[in-house]
Scaffold this motif. Structure first.
Motif, PDB file in Angstrom:
ATOM      1  N   LEU A  60       0.893  -1.256   0.149  1.00  0.00           N
ATOM      2  CA  LEU A  60      -0.013  -0.082   0.039  1.00  0.00           C
ATOM      3  C   LEU A  60       0.893   1.325   0.126  1.00  0.00           C
ATOM      4  O   LEU A  60       1.866   1.490   0.820  1.00  0.00           O
ATOM      5  CB  LEU A  60      -0.802   0.101   1.253  1.00  0.00           C
ATOM      6  N   ARG A  62       2.346   5.035   0.459  1.00  0.00           N
ATOM      7  CA  ARG A  62       2.211   6.119   1.465  1.00  0.00           C
ATOM      8  C   ARG A  62       3.198   7.349   0.945  1.00  0.00           C
ATOM      9  O   ARG A  62       4.099   7.040   0.389  1.00  0.00           O
ATOM     10  CB  ARG A  62       3.021   5.566   2.696  1.00  0.00           C
ATOM     11  N   ASP A 179     -12.220  -4.995  -3.581  1.00  0.00           N
ATOM     12  CA  ASP A 179     -13.554  -4.550  -3.124  1.00  0.00           C
ATOM     13  C   ASP A 179     -14.535  -5.186  -3.853  1.00  0.00           C
ATOM     14  O   ASP A 179     -15.658  -4.489  -4.205  1.00  0.00           O
ATOM     15  CB  ASP A 179     -13.363  -2.937  -3.749  1.00  0.00           C
TER      16      ASP A 179
HETATM   17  P1  C2E Z   1      -7.483  -1.415  -0.940  1.00  0.00           P
HETATM   18  O1  C2E Z   1      -6.827  -1.615  -2.078  1.00  0.00           O
HETATM   19  O2  C2E Z   1      -9.003  -1.720  -0.629  1.00  0.00           O
HETATM   20  O3  C2E Z   1      -6.739  -1.179   0.428  1.00  0.00           O
HETATM   21  C1  C2E Z   1      -7.035  -1.478   1.797  1.00  0.00           C
HETATM   22  C2  C2E Z   1      -7.429  -0.403   2.319  1.00  0.00           C
HETATM   23  O4  C2E Z   1      -7.717  -0.900   3.917  1.00  0.00           O
HETATM   24  C3  C2E Z   1      -5.928   0.114   2.920  1.00  0.00           C
HETATM   25  O5  C2E Z   1      -5.974   1.631   3.060  1.00  0.00           O
HETATM   26  C4  C2E Z   1      -5.665  -0.440   4.322  1.00  0.00           C
HETATM   27  O6  C2E Z   1      -4.796   0.449   4.992  1.00  0.00           O
HETATM   28  C5  C2E Z   1      -7.126  -0.557   4.855  1.00  0.00           C
HETATM   29  N1  C2E Z   1      -7.312  -1.269   5.973  1.00  0.00           N
HETATM   30  C6  C2E Z   1      -6.694  -2.561   6.097  1.00  0.00           C
HETATM   31  N2  C2E Z   1      -7.167  -3.504   7.259  1.00  0.00           N
HETATM   32  C7  C2E Z   1      -8.093  -2.566   7.798  1.00  0.00           C
HETATM   33  C8  C2E Z   1      -8.880  -2.737   8.996  1.00  0.00           C
HETATM   34  O7  C2E Z   1      -8.945  -3.541   9.508  1.00  0.00           O
HETATM   35  N3  C2E Z   1      -9.741  -1.621   9.103  1.00  0.00           N
HETATM   36  C9  C2E Z   1      -9.836  -0.529   8.350  1.00  0.00           C
HETATM   37  N4  C2E Z   1     -10.688   0.587   8.498  1.00  0.00           N
HETATM   38  N5  C2E Z   1      -8.985  -0.300   7.258  1.00  0.00           N
HETATM   39  C10 C2E Z   1      -8.426  -1.596   6.776  1.00  0.00           C
HETATM   40  P2  C2E Z   1      -4.871   2.478   2.612  1.00  0.00           P
HETATM   41  O8  C2E Z   1      -3.685   2.202   2.343  1.00  0.00           O
HETATM   42  O9  C2E Z   1      -5.332   3.969   2.951  1.00  0.00           O
HETATM   43  O10 C2E Z   1      -5.459   2.659   0.941  1.00  0.00           O
HETATM   44  C11 C2E Z   1      -6.814   3.024   0.307  1.00  0.00           C
HETATM   45  C12 C2E Z   1      -6.924   2.842  -0.818  1.00  0.00           C
HETATM   46  O11 C2E Z   1      -6.063   3.283  -1.827  1.00  0.00           O
HETATM   47  C13 C2E Z   1      -6.610   1.324  -1.390  1.00  0.00           C
HETATM   48  O12 C2E Z   1      -7.827   0.565  -1.075  1.00  0.00           O
HETATM   49  C14 C2E Z   1      -6.379   1.318  -2.822  1.00  0.00           C
HETATM   50  O13 C2E Z   1      -7.589   1.842  -3.396  1.00  0.00           O
HETATM   51  C15 C2E Z   1      -5.743   2.697  -2.854  1.00  0.00           C
HETATM   52  N6  C2E Z   1      -4.124   2.328  -3.039  1.00  0.00           N
HETATM   53  C16 C2E Z   1      -3.405   2.075  -1.964  1.00  0.00           C
HETATM   54  N7  C2E Z   1      -2.082   2.151  -2.590  1.00  0.00           N
HETATM   55  C17 C2E Z   1      -2.281   2.002  -3.880  1.00  0.00           C
HETATM   56  C18 C2E Z   1      -1.186   1.894  -4.736  1.00  0.00           C
HETATM   57  O14 C2E Z   1      -0.035   1.470  -4.552  1.00  0.00           O
HETATM   58  N8  C2E Z   1      -1.914   1.748  -6.140  1.00  0.00           N
HETATM   59  C19 C2E Z   1      -3.037   2.109  -6.394  1.00  0.00           C
HETATM   60  N9  C2E Z   1      -3.413   2.443  -7.694  1.00  0.00           N
HETATM   61  N10 C2E Z   1      -3.831   2.294  -5.661  1.00  0.00           N
HETATM   62  C20 C2E Z   1      -3.523   2.372  -4.236  1.00  0.00           C
END
Ligand code: C2E
Ligand code: CA
Ligand code: CA
Ligand code: CA
Length: 278
Positions: A60, A62, A179
Motif C-alpha cells: 500500500l 504512502r 473491493d
Molecule cells: P484497498 O486496495 O481496498 O486497500 C485496503 C485499505 O484498507 C488500505 O487503506 C488499508 O490500510 C485499509 N485497511 C486494512 N485493514 C483494515 C482494517 O482492519 N480496518 C480498516 N478500517 N481499514 C483497513 P489505504 O492504505 O489507505 O489505501 C486506500 C486505497 O488506496 C486502497 O484500497 C487502494 O484502492 C488505494 N491504493 C493504496 N495503495 C495503492 C497503490 O499503490 N496503487 C493504487 N493504484 N492504489 C492504491
C-alpha cells in the motif's frame, strides 16, 4: 439551479482551508516521485484462516508530504489517476514491491506481494510487457507478484481489461478482484474473468458482526468465489469475532487490523518472525 452550479464552480473549499489546490498537489506528487523518502510502500499481511500461516502481503502506497504530512491514498490516487502521472506512480510502486519481494525471496522468505493497479494502467496495452520485464530483470518468480483490480476498473472497458488480464494470467501472475461487492458485475461476467482471488470489500465485513443481512452477503460471496474456483479473502478484519465468523463461513484468507496494520518493509519482516514464533 444555474446559480448553484456557478457558485459550486467558483467555490473551492480547499482554498479557504489553506490546502493547496489540485494542480499544486499534482506538482508536489510529481516531485515526490523523484525523492526516495516521500513515497514509500507499507505491507499488510494476509493470513490463511485454516493454518494461521502468512499467505502473502498487500503493498500500500504512502506519501509523506513535506508540509502537509501523511496524505491518504484515497485522495491522491484518484487525483493521479486523472492524469498520466498514475503511470509513473504505478511504475514506482511496482519497482519497489518487486525489489522488496526479490530481497525477501533471496533471504529464503518467499512472500507473494500484491500490488494495486489503477484503471488507466489496466487499460494500457503495454502493461503486461512492462511488468514481465521488471520481474525478469529482478529474477523474481512470477508467482510472487500478485495484482489487484476492482470490478469498476474492469467495467470501465471490459473488453480491453479482459485482454490485459488474460495476458497477465497466461504469464502466470496471480490476479485478484478487489473491493468485491461494491461493483455491479454479474456472476456470468465474473466467470469470464481470468482471476484467482476474490477480496470481499471491508464494508461487508464491518457490518457482518452487527447485521445479519451482511453475514448473508459475506456467505454468498464466499460461496460464489468457491463455485468459481477462487480463493476468498476478507479485508478489514478487525476483531476475533470477525475471524471466528469468517472461519465458520469457510473464508480462506483474512487481512485487517486484527492481525496487523500496514507497516514498513523492515517492520513487516520482524512482524513475521514474531508471528511465526507465536
Ligand atoms: P484497498 O486496495 O481496498 O486497500 C485496503 C485499505 O484498507 C488500505 O487503506 C488499508 O490500510 C485499509 N485497511 C486494512 N485493514 C483494515 C482494517 O482492519 N480496518 C480498516 N478500517 N481499514 C483497513 P489505504 O492504505 O489507505 O489505501 C486506500 C486505497 O488506496 C486502497 O484500497 C487502494 O484502492 C488505494 N491504493 C493504496 N495503495 C495503492 C497503490 O499503490 N496503487 C493504487 N493504484 N492504489 C492504491
Ligand atoms: Ca487492494
Ligand atoms: Ca480492497
Ligand atoms: Ca478500497
Amino acid at each position: 439551479a444555474k446559480e448553484g452550479y456557478r457558485s459550486q464552480l467558483l467555490y473551492d473549499p480547499s482554498v479557504e482551508r489553506g490546502v493547496p489546490n489540485r494542480l499544486a498537489l499534482l506538482g508536489d506528487l510529481r516531485r515526490a516521485l523523484d525523492t526516495d523518502d516521500q513515497i514509500t510502500l507499507h505491507y499488510q499481511p494476509k493470513i490463511d484462516l485454516r493454518t494461521g500461516d502468512l499467505a502473502g502481503a498487500e503493498a500500500l502506497i504512502r506519501w509523506q508530504h513535506p508540509d502537509l504530512g501523511r496524505m491518504a491514498p484515497d485522495t491522491f490516487i484518484p487525483m493521479a489517476e486523472s492524469t498520466t502521472l498514475i503511470h509513473a506512480l504505478t511504475t514506482r510502486v511496482l519497482e519497489t514491491a518487486v525489489r522488496d519481494a526479490t530481497r525477501w525471496a533471496a533471504a529464503g522468505w518467499p512472500v507473494p506481494v500484491a500490488v494495486n493497479l489503477s484503471t488507466r494502467c489496466l487499460l494500457d496495452p503495454a502493461l503486461p510487457g512492462r511488468i514481465l520485464g521488471l520481474i525478469e530483470r529482478a529474477g523474481l518468480p512470477v508467482s510472487l507478484l500478485q495484482l489487484e483490480v476492482t470490478e469498476s476498473m474492469v467495467m470501465a472497458d471490459p473488453i480491453r481489461a479482459q485482454l490485459t488480464l488474460r495476458e497477465l494470467h497466461e504469464a502466470g501472475f496471480h490476479l485478484a478482484i478487489d473491493d468485491f461487492g461494491t461493483g455491479h458485475s454479474s456472476m456470468a461476467y465474473l466467470q469470464k474473468l481470468p482471476v484467482d482471488e476474490l477480496k470481499i470489500d471491508r464494508s461487508f465485513i464491518r457490518e457482518m458482526a452487527a447485521e445479519q443481512a451482511s453475514c448473508v452477503l459475506v456467505r454468498t460471496a464466499v460461496t460464489l468465489g468457491h463455485n468459481l474456483g477462487l480463493s476468498v479473502v476478507a479485508e478489514g478484519v478487525e476483531t476475533e469475532d470477525d475471524v471466528a465468523t469468517l472461519r465458520n463461513l469457510g473464508c480462506d484468507i483474512a487481512q485487517g487490523y486484527h492481525f496487523a496494520r500496514p507497516m514498513p518493509a523492515d517492520e513487516f519482516r520482524d512482524w513475521q518472525t514474531a508471528w511465526t514464533a507465536e
